[in-house]
Design a protein around this motif. Structure first.
Motif, mmCIF file in Angstrom:
data_model
loop_
_atom_site.group_PDB
_atom_site.id
_atom_site.type_symbol
_atom_site.label_atom_id
_atom_site.label_comp_id
_atom_site.label_asym_id
_atom_site.label_seq_id
_atom_site.Cartn_x
_atom_site.Cartn_y
_atom_site.Cartn_z
ATOM 1 N N GLU A 264 -73.662 62.556 -28.620
ATOM 2 C CA GLU A 264 -72.944 62.758 -27.219
ATOM 3 C C GLU A 264 -71.254 62.710 -27.724
ATOM 4 N N ALA A 265 -70.863 61.896 -28.680
ATOM 5 C CA ALA A 265 -69.425 61.829 -28.858
ATOM 6 C C ALA A 265 -69.077 62.949 -29.700
ATOM 7 N N LEU A 266 -69.958 64.089 -30.184
ATOM 8 C CA LEU A 266 -69.555 65.137 -30.940
ATOM 9 C C LEU A 266 -69.504 66.224 -29.889
ATOM 10 N N THR A 267 -69.653 65.905 -28.457
ATOM 11 C CA THR A 267 -69.652 67.103 -27.774
ATOM 12 C C THR A 267 -68.558 66.654 -26.705
ATOM 13 N N THR A 268 -67.849 67.640 -25.821
ATOM 14 C CA THR A 268 -67.142 67.334 -24.677
ATOM 15 C C THR A 268 -67.819 68.094 -23.446
ATOM 16 N N GLU A 269 -66.983 68.105 -22.642
ATOM 17 C CA GLU A 269 -67.631 68.704 -21.085
ATOM 18 C C GLU A 269 -66.435 69.843 -20.784
ATOM 19 N N LYS A 270 -67.104 70.952 -20.176
ATOM 20 C CA LYS A 270 -66.233 71.897 -19.514
ATOM 21 C C LYS A 270 -66.736 72.047 -18.076
ATOM 22 N N PHE A 271 -65.696 72.386 -17.045
ATOM 23 C CA PHE A 271 -66.066 72.558 -15.919
ATOM 24 C C PHE A 271 -66.888 73.916 -15.643
ATOM 25 N N ILE A 272 -67.906 73.876 -14.812
ATOM 26 C CA ILE A 272 -68.646 75.024 -14.559
ATOM 27 C C ILE A 272 -68.574 75.101 -12.886
ATOM 28 N N VAL A 273 -68.177 76.379 -12.556
ATOM 29 C CA VAL A 273 -68.195 76.361 -10.968
ATOM 30 C C VAL A 273 -68.999 77.710 -10.415
ATOM 31 N N PHE A 274 -69.956 77.460 -9.348
ATOM 32 C CA PHE A 274 -70.648 78.478 -8.948
ATOM 33 C C PHE A 274 -70.204 78.826 -7.537
ATOM 34 N N GLY A 275 -69.956 80.210 -7.212
ATOM 35 C CA GLY A 275 -69.427 80.465 -5.977
ATOM 36 C C GLY A 275 -70.227 81.667 -5.608
ATOM 37 N N ASP A 276 -69.697 82.177 -4.295
ATOM 38 C CA ASP A 276 -70.385 83.109 -3.776
ATOM 39 C C ASP A 276 -69.327 84.159 -2.937
ATOM 40 N N GLY A 277 -68.255 84.414 -3.844
ATOM 41 C CA GLY A 277 -67.219 85.377 -3.274
ATOM 42 C C GLY A 277 -66.284 84.613 -2.682
ATOM 43 N N GLN A 278 -65.895 83.154 -2.878
ATOM 44 C CA GLN A 278 -64.877 82.471 -2.340
ATOM 45 C C GLN A 278 -63.535 83.121 -2.835
ATOM 46 N N ILE A 279 -62.586 83.057 -2.196
ATOM 47 C CA ILE A 279 -61.083 83.171 -2.680
ATOM 48 C C ILE A 279 -60.453 82.146 -2.099
ATOM 49 N N ARG A 280 -59.088 81.741 -2.809
ATOM 50 C CA ARG A 280 -58.407 80.881 -2.549
ATOM 51 C C ARG A 280 -57.489 81.175 -1.475
ATOM 52 N N GLU A 281 -57.416 80.442 -0.441
ATOM 53 C CA GLU A 281 -56.431 80.861 0.912
ATOM 54 C C GLU A 281 -54.804 80.473 0.226
#
Length: 418
Positions: free
Chosen positions: A401-418
């Motif tokens: 595990e110390a030889l790995t890191t983490e990336k964020f993953i994001v699942f959406g359905d067409g959302q846009i930031r207001e």
């Protein structure tokens, strides 16, 4: 080896790391099984090459501790294969998704575990590192560049031959494992400049090597300067447990970085414990003792301990002994002289054990157990690629595990930031 060659090797490793990251768990397991088989099948060849290193090392005047780390026996070769098979049996961390949560806007946000990329290992003696580091990097989806020391060059190249032959036979990019045959210091200098292609440097060896790598690297470095491991015998200790743990932690393998180097004894039980300790250490291995003024009378032929002794990583049948007047003084001594490796308390008082665990922030803190368990294999990591005594990005023995890191993953359905 020229700068161009090192840069080229690192570039090929970077390309191969993308291949390694996409290997399935089944492909990685098949490769590791084949590597373990190849190492066992070539045991005689590996041992014959290792004998050249042992002979050369003895002629160069290497210390007994270094020769112990260098030696490969038939059992040691079997142990290397067994370690690879154990790594193979561990859960593959790559691709694990954690903390997937629904945000108020409907997005699902989580983290996925991914390989670091290219790991450069710079190490002394310990030819088993060549095989086990390669196995850990393969299992965690990384490419690795291995640069061993001159004292183990024949052993390392023999193991490398098994690695490369097996990788080629399975049709995988051979550059997922690179072994540098040149042991000159210039190679290290050039390796440490490849910040565009190498993601992490892990040095394993003496304090001098690790400081050199840390001071000269343009790449993040995992640091572990030395192991000054403390054993504290509390006034509520079970003395039989204390003696057994002291002898095991000091004498079983004194050349290991998880061996005890200093034992602290609470003054209230010093008169009962120290005669037992003196006899046990003498019977087990004739351990040389550097004792404080309150304990020196219990150890025949002991030397008076100095401040340097409390900083020392002996890596030999030597130990510093100090009587402390209180639990707080033991904590203060450890915090002053710690190398952040491993500290142990022997006590039957649960509250004092809990206080010890809370107040000591070394990478491994133990209660009523030998420091010899401070090892990746013993702690359930399968095998370790190194030990970090700095807190970023890993702390303590480092496994998959110390030889790995983490990336964020994001699942959406067409959302846009207001």
């Amino acid at each position: 080896m020229t700068e161009f060659n090192i840069a080229s090797m690192a570039s090929h490793a970077k390309t191969a790391s993308r291949v390694a990251a996409q290997l399935s768990a089944q492909q990685k397991n098949a490769l590791l099984n084949a590597i373990a088989d190849a190492i066992e099948a070539n045991s005689d060849f590996i041992i014959a090459e290792n004998a050249k290193d042992i002979t050369a090392g003895a002629e160069k005047g290497l210390t007994q501790a270094m020769l112990d780390r260098l030696l490969l026996t038939p059992q040691a070769v079997k142990d290397i294969s067994a370690a690879i098979r154990e790594i193979n049996g561990l859960k593959d961390p790559v691709g694990d998704v954690s903390n997937l949560a629904l945000r108020p806007n409907g997005l699902q946000v989580g983290k996925m575990r991914i390989p670091l990329g290219v790991i450069a290992m710079i190490y002394e003696a310990r030819p088993n590192v060549t095989a086990e580091a390669a196995a850990l990097c393969i299992k965690s989806g990384n490419a690795v560049i291995l640069r061993g020391g001159s004292e183990a060059i024949h052993s390392n190249l023999a193991i490398a031959q098994c690695l490369h032959q097996t990788i080629a036979e399975l049709g995988i990019d051979k550059n997922i494992v690179s072994v540098i045959p040149d042991t000159s210091r210039t190679v290290i200098e050039q390796l440490l400049k490849q910040k565009e292609t190498i993601d992490l440097v892990i040095p394993r060896g003496g304090e001098g090597l690790i400081r050199y790598v840390t001071e000269n690297s343009q790449i993040p470095v995992i640091q572990h300067y030395k192991g000054v491991c403390h054993l504290y015998i509390d006034k509520h200790a079970d003395l039989d447990k204390a003696i057994n743990i002291l002898v095991n932690g000091k004498t079983q393998k004194p050349s290991a970085c998880n061996a005890f180097e200093t034992v602290l004894v609470h003054g209230d039980i010093s008169a009962q414990f120290l005669p037992l300790a003196a006899k046990a250490l003498a019977d087990a291995a004739k351990v040389n003792v550097h004792a404080c003024k309150h304990s020196i009378g219990f150890f025949p032929n002991a030397e008076l301990a100095t401040q340097d002794d409390y900083h020392a990583e002996y890596l030999a049948q030597e130990i510093a002994v100090k009587v402390v007047s209180s639990f707080d003084n033991a904590i203060a001594h450890i915090n002053e002289f710690t190398s952040d490796h491993t500290e142990v308390i022997i006590s039957q008082d649960i509250s004092r054990c809990q206080a010890f665990v809370k107040q000591i922030n070394s990478s491994v803190v133990m209660v009523n157990a030998s420091s010899r368990f401070s090892d990746g294999n013993q702690l359930g990591l399968g095998s370790e690629i190194g030990i970090s005594t700095s807190k970023l990005h890993a702390y303590g023995p480092m496994g998959l595990e110390a030889l790995t890191t983490e990336k964020f993953i994001v699942f959406g359905d067409g959302q846009i930031r207001e």
